[in-house]
Design an enzyme around this catalytic site. Sequence first.
Site, short mmCIF file in Angstrom:
data_model
loop_
_atom_site.label_atom_id
_atom_site.label_comp_id
_atom_site.label_asym_id
_atom_site.label_seq_id
_atom_site.Cartn_x
_atom_site.Cartn_y
_atom_site.Cartn_z
N CYS A 1 9.87 1.21 3.76
CA CYS A 1 10.86 0.21 4.17
C CYS A 1 12.25 0.79 4.18
O CYS A 1 13.19 0.11 4.58
CB CYS A 1 10.77 -1.02 3.28
SG CYS A 1 11.08 -0.69 1.57
N SER B 1 5.26 -7.28 3.86
CA SER B 1 5.90 -7.55 5.15
C SER B 1 6.61 -8.90 5.13
O SER B 1 6.30 -9.78 4.31
CB SER B 1 4.85 -7.55 6.25
OG SER B 1 4.01 -8.67 6.09
N PHE C 1 0.80 -1.23 0.00
CA PHE C 1 0.00 0.00 0.00
C PHE C 1 0.83 1.27 0.00
O PHE C 1 0.34 2.33 -0.37
CB PHE C 1 -0.94 0.01 1.22
CG PHE C 1 -0.25 0.33 2.52
CD1 PHE C 1 -0.04 1.66 2.92
CD2 PHE C 1 0.20 -0.68 3.36
CE1 PHE C 1 0.60 1.95 4.12
CE2 PHE C 1 0.85 -0.39 4.55
CZ PHE C 1 1.05 0.93 4.93
N GLU D 1 -4.98 -3.94 -1.71
CA GLU D 1 -6.41 -3.64 -1.62
C GLU D 1 -6.65 -2.38 -0.79
O GLU D 1 -7.75 -1.85 -0.78
CB GLU D 1 -7.16 -4.85 -1.03
CG GLU D 1 -6.87 -5.15 0.44
CD GLU D 1 -5.59 -5.95 0.66
OE1 GLU D 1 -4.78 -6.07 -0.29
OE2 GLU D 1 -5.39 -6.44 1.78
N GLU E 1 9.98 -3.91 13.19
CA GLU E 1 9.56 -2.88 12.25
C GLU E 1 8.29 -2.25 12.79
O GLU E 1 7.32 -2.94 13.10
CB GLU E 1 9.28 -3.49 10.87
CG GLU E 1 8.92 -2.43 9.85
CD GLU E 1 8.72 -2.98 8.44
OE1 GLU E 1 9.33 -2.44 7.51
OE2 GLU E 1 7.95 -3.96 8.29
N LYS F 1 -1.32 -7.03 -9.13
CA LYS F 1 -2.31 -7.09 -8.05
C LYS F 1 -1.92 -6.02 -7.03
O LYS F 1 -1.05 -6.24 -6.20
CB LYS F 1 -2.30 -8.49 -7.41
CG LYS F 1 -3.61 -8.93 -6.77
CD LYS F 1 -4.03 -8.13 -5.56
CE LYS F 1 -3.17 -8.42 -4.34
NZ LYS F 1 -3.45 -7.44 -3.24
#
Lengths: 482, 482, 482, 482
Positions: free
Chosen positions: C281, C226, C149, C176, C382, C173
């Site tokens: 990240c 992740s 995202f 979402e 994280e 893809k």
Amino acid sequence: MRSILNFVNNKFEEGEGEDRFDVFNPAFGAKIASVREARREEVERAVDLAYDAQLKWQKVPISDRINHLFKLERLIWANIDKIAEVTTNEHGKTFEEAKGDAIRAIQNVQSAAAASYHIMGRNNKQIANGVDEELIRVPIGVFAIISPFNFPVMIPFWFFPYSVTLGNSVIIKPSEKTPMSMETVMNLVKEAGYPEGVVQMINGGKESVDFLLENKKVAGVSFVGSTPVAEYVYRKGTSNRKRVQAGASAKNYILVMPDADLEGGIDNIIGSFYGNAGERCLAGSVLVTLPENHDKVMNAFKKRATGLRLGYGMEPDTDMGPLIRREHKERVETYIQKGEDEGGKILLDGRKATCSKYPNGFFLGPSIIDGVTEGMTVMNDEIFGPVASFYTANSLDDALDVMNRSRFGNASSIYTSSGQNARKFSEGINVGNIGINVGVAAPIAFYPFSGMKESFFGDLHPQGGDDNVLFFTERKVIISRW
Amino acid sequence: MRSILNFVNNKFEEGEGEDRFDVFNPAFGAKIASVREARREEVERAVDLAYDAQLKWQKVPISDRINHLFKLERLIWANIDKIAEVTTNEHGKTFEEAKGDAIRAIQNVQSAAAASYHIMGRNNKQIANGVDEELIRVPIGVFAIISPFNFPVMIPFWFFPYSVTLGNSVIIKPSEKTPMSMETVMNLVKEAGYPEGVVQMINGGKESVDFLLENKKVAGVSFVGSTPVAEYVYRKGTSNRKRVQAGASAKNYILVMPDADLEGGIDNIIGSFYGNAGERCLAGSVLVTLPENHDKVMNAFKKRATGLRLGYGMEPDTDMGPLIRREHKERVETYIQKGEDEGGKILLDGRKATCSKYPNGFFLGPSIIDGVTEGMTVMNDEIFGPVASFYTANSLDDALDVMNRSRFGNASSIYTSSGQNARKFSEGINVGNIGINVGVAAPIAFYPFSGMKESFFGDLHPQGGDDNVLFFTERKVIISRW
Amino acid sequence: MRSILNFVNNKFEEGEGEDRFDVFNPAFGAKIASVREARREEVERAVDLAYDAQLKWQKVPISDRINHLFKLERLIWANIDKIAEVTTNEHGKTFEEAKGDAIRAIQNVQSAAAASYHIMGRNNKQIANGVDEELIRVPIGVFAIISPFNFPVMIPFWFFPYSVTLGNSVIIKPSEKTPMSMETVMNLVKEAGYPEGVVQMINGGKESVDFLLENKKVAGVSFVGSTPVAEYVYRKGTSNRKRVQAGASAKNYILVMPDADLEGGIDNIIGSFYGNAGERCLAGSVLVTLPENHDKVMNAFKKRATGLRLGYGMEPDTDMGPLIRREHKERVETYIQKGEDEGGKILLDGRKATCSKYPNGFFLGPSIIDGVTEGMTVMNDEIFGPVASFYTANSLDDALDVMNRSRFGNASSIYTSSGQNARKFSEGINVGNIGINVGVAAPIAFYPFSGMKESFFGDLHPQGGDDNVLFFTERKVIISRW
Amino acid sequence: MRSILNFVNNKFEEGEGEDRFDVFNPAFGAKIASVREARREEVERAVDLAYDAQLKWQKVPISDRINHLFKLERLIWANIDKIAEVTTNEHGKTFEEAKGDAIRAIQNVQSAAAASYHIMGRNNKQIANGVDEELIRVPIGVFAIISPFNFPVMIPFWFFPYSVTLGNSVIIKPSEKTPMSMETVMNLVKEAGYPEGVVQMINGGKESVDFLLENKKVAGVSFVGSTPVAEYVYRKGTSNRKRVQAGASAKNYILVMPDADLEGGIDNIIGSFYGNAGERCLAGSVLVTLPENHDKVMNAFKKRATGLRLGYGMEPDTDMGPLIRREHKERVETYIQKGEDEGGKILLDGRKATCSKYPNGFFLGPSIIDGVTEGMTVMNDEIFGPVASFYTANSLDDALDVMNRSRFGNASSIYTSSGQNARKFSEGINVGNIGINVGVAAPIAFYPFSGMKESFFGDLHPQGGDDNVLFFTERKVIISRW
């Protein structure tokens, strides 16, 4: 006194020319051999044989051509002490320096052993419907390699292992001042099993160079020497439709910043100025400081320069050998005198140094000239001897401006602890070989030796993979529709 | 009649020279514009501006420099019909040929857009304890690009997008015969947003070339033209310490083997000889057959050659346009006459062809000379017109021998269905651009255009990634100890 | 509320799944759209179409495939404000950050436009008598691209332009959570003229991922997310005989040495911790100092962190947007609490921050936890939010030891003025992306994004020329005897 | 009977495991040595030592690491007869075949000697104002190399010289069927002067493989073996976060077109089917003809197959040695039987062949099964023995369809004189190693060995420069602002 032999068709042969050049042991000041100037017919014969040999050699699979390099690599290692002794005796440098010369040669053999990768062409399929395209690299023919006296082993190896492994044949013409090292190496070349005619060596002086430059079967010339000769070779070679790469003179500045680790760097700096007796194109020649660190650098430098011991290179306590010839020694002395006459201050005068054990040797001690300014001869000319000039710049920017006004562009170094200074220096300095806390910025064997301006003529540099491969091969583009 | 403008500092300017060259529409035989010879001061000013602009441009991140190329690519696509019409009118080639010229230019823009990869240097860490080494590629300065009349759009693009994107500035000097195409393109260059001084265009003839070759701020020259001029440019340029790459004349042989798919290949062969009216350095010039297929090939060839329609290139039914100038047409006619005088048989005589609609145009019809032998002029000289000579060889080996005796080495093709013949041909033929069932062996934009012998002077070829990148950049080797 | 559409066969289509995911404007805390989970049949149909399309697409000459990229590049530039606004509204980041996201996408288009060079194979002639060898690179088939995202535009472009231009087809893809940005981009993909089926987009969540991983016609998967999901995708993908490259989580340490130029670097450091609200990240997460500069760094850091303004990303005075979801905000808050509970000192508590204008937004202010030690959760996990932990090391060596004990290996930076410290750091730190005075060590588009350890699964990294080319192509070695 | 020793920390050591595997001389059918299965502790100790050794080894300058390769190259040449004799005695192949195995190993040493080039990173200066970027390649740690019985010398050398020279340490686990060849080689490795722990060898069977796959200090695994084991190793290795490249089984089709030069090619074809007794992953297995040349090819093939002499590989008149084990021989016989049972016609039955001089040897003669069709077992399964099946296709296209339905993708060859057929074949066939008039399409050492589909698991292939370098190194991207 024996004559240095040529190496033609895998045989050692006496030359035929009338004129002779003397070979000296510069530490003894004594003649030890002689070299004949080549005759045109001799050169033509060697080239003809090389030309015919190349037509077969180019069809030998590269995996076979590489095998010889692997053999040669071991042979040089096995004979390195012998080679180095020959070099020390004909050139004057110390035995350790001479071994370093040979090790650089070995590293070029190792580098050239990647030729199976370097010669790879490339391809694209289906560039149009049913059409493919590929580029292949092909050898060209006979290359002449003309090398200087100061690194008699290393410099031919900047070229010869690449050129030959890529499928060409070569004629090596060593310096008539130091021809014995390559004569020794040719024994190993022979033992490595190269076919007749692939690696040839012809001795001689200027005339032999002209014979090579005028020979239509010579496809290209790799040269290292002084700027006037390099430019002569470049112009004559290109006019005769040959490829030429010609390394030339240098005037290298070493900038020591106040934030440098002087203690850690000083030996390295001294090595740059006085190693090989200053007879190298990567030698430091002008030491640049800022006003605030001039005295500190000078003191450290002078102290170490004063301690260098002159002597015969085969004796272990020798730090610095003689110069190559008496005439050259006198020429360097003239530069020192000019340094003084034009306003410099002689802080260490190498003219007063002697080597009591070898009174006839061409020795000149380390010299230091302080207070050098921009218009002075010692600031601008290549001296090629153990003379350090000190120049004081106002800032890093000022130092860059001064250095970039040089007509040469071979090497330059900075000593600093600052990453920012280092980047500014390497971005701003217009030379091909750059040292950061490294006094002799000698590229390792898989990088090109990259001079600029009047330090290099041509566009493809000696040594290593990229430039040499494009120099020693031609491209063919093949477009196929099936 | 208007003067072709220069493009300096992003402005279009009238030149100042007294002498003028006429620009013609060769199909009409009518003058349509004029070009002034440049004055030395004009050239100096343009070079000075380019020099200063480059000092800033070289510091612009390459990602920004690339953005202009992406803009330019779209702009040329959007204006391609306009450009092609200008080319047709000043050169004579058909509109489709002119579009092809522009598309090749676009492909070079696309190819040069890989510059972020091409400019990459390389590095090794820890080459000795604490010592790292890296090679970086840096731009050099101002490059001159001197291009010929026959592909007025494409050929400057062999050089300019690479040179500029790698951080140099350029002075383009188009042919004084066809200067209008690049004038049109300069509008797009401006729109693509290059800073002032980075891309300059100067018009003129021989004198302007000399001014560029004599200017110390010009670092290198990319040239395409005839062999005598190429060699002149190469010698003068290298003597003045510039890099030079100089494409030159050609004499291209097309070998049709008995096992060739003649039906599939004949249109392609015809295109090689008569496309662009034979005015291209990749044009087929001599058609080689073996005795057994001579007649078959000749019949097929002659039938198609006879059917080619002369005309104004903007008219859709035109197959072949006029030659560039009346003098050139007459020169080609002289070659046809020599072909006959020296023993050839004129099977199709282009001198008899006319274009009734454009009686003043410089038209010459397709010609065929049969029975050509090795000593004849049409066998050896570049004709640069729509003349096909037929030569009969005894075998593939014999054909290779004959072809390799040519003093040129630009291109050659074989038509065959045999993989073995194809390999033998591409291995044995000493030319840089090789076609297998391809009549015009034009390397695509990401390969070098690779001539040999008297077809090229220099060692780094035009176009594409490898050679151009080494030509348009210098290397710096940086050795660091931290 | 409208559904996000799929893009299949160049048509936008409503999905068929029953389950829906909400899309929010996180600044408003309001739903703005929904995404349907994909059904297996939908995914299969999209893959089937992509599979069939690829069989044709792989035969299209690469010069034609590249043309679409050049079009697309211009289209994204022309629509960048529109795209960025969509991103800001669905993700929360500021408009400038969103534009940066799109610019990175463009740069990957530019980088992939070098595909004509990247796809080049290589060749050697005459590896044995009459035998040649060549390697060619061929596309493979259908690749799935599954993106997170936080950079909804950039991350698909790490893969898609390369994969497609090299001759594959792709199924994208998107997350979402942020599917609207790529939906917008798909309009431009369509306009760029790709054939039907070459670029497809399917929306959905975990199930859609499984459908892709289980589909036999999917040859490979490019994933970023992740660590647990990355490892799941890697294992499942490789078990199903697919190639997988899977970028994962990170924990990035920023070391500020006492000799750093703090004034010059602090804004850059702040940007690393709080840019994109810490949801990236490459974000700095732990700031490491030595004891002697802890207070100085803390003061400068806290001062600037305190001044950051929360708000709606489309408003120009917004420095930091909200987090992506309320649940994620609460998760980050839990980390802050753990930081305190486990012994840290909260110097700035983002939980107290509010954005009065948008009270329902998922805002969390910048947080600082001081006195963090090695065992603490905030030192190791994280967090993916605007939380800075301060750790004090004893020395550079000590800092390296601590950092290298992390299970992640994505990025790390040092701030220093010392060339030696910089070298020691980059040699010693086991992460893939290293900054020297650079807080966000994001490789530019022509370099791989190089994570290590639990930050990456696979051996060929995202983005740029080398790794991606080997990932998206297979090799064929062809050995011929003619 | 002596135990094969491990090689750990430069010492030869007896293993400690209880279980033993027998080593046979397959020509005599006699046990000649035994191998112990490794114990977990032994493997752990070897890995620990390798891990610690690597931490030092990675800091050794690459020029020093390369020196060992140059030594090793000479040592293998000097001992090649000895090595080959060991191989012949433990494996059964002829002495000439065994020497070929060792020569391939040497060529990989030569290929890996280019590591100074291969490890080069790359750089761009000034990617933004004052910002530079570079990628460097760094070694990773300990790699396991697990090799099969059929090329006991060559296959470890596909990996080990590259891995070690790039800075990693390795644990070699030879096949427990043929462990003696590498034991012999380890003496040379020791003599080449590698530091302790850098090159280790552990013997054992499946358990030792599991110990390696489960060891956290093993960073990657290079494997060659059968498809089920390769897939097992790939899945287990990747699940344990290791890099894996795993070569696997094959089923290779040789298509002979009617236009092939059968006379010139037939010996080469026979060599493909029966060389190494068919125990190689590049062996021809199904011979495909068209109807019109079936009989001609069959006659030539059968005539030569019939003439092959079985025997002990050290005897000069032996054409084909025994199979590796009695069980394997019986397994191959079962395939022949299935060939007959399922409808094939046995034209030559190797089961009837004997070697009278060595009645206990595991000999099986050359077999030919004609009339094979698509559903048959011998058409689809890897047999790994001297069995040739003949299949008749309708056309080149039909043949490609049949071949591409195979689940394997290792190698395939065409014999033809047509350039068009060759291109169509190499474009259309989905295998990694393609022969054009070459029966065993074995890539030379500087190209990857490129299997597809169930013949390879992973994305970076064994051998040569590109793939292996990316496999055996990780990248670091360093972004600096100074």
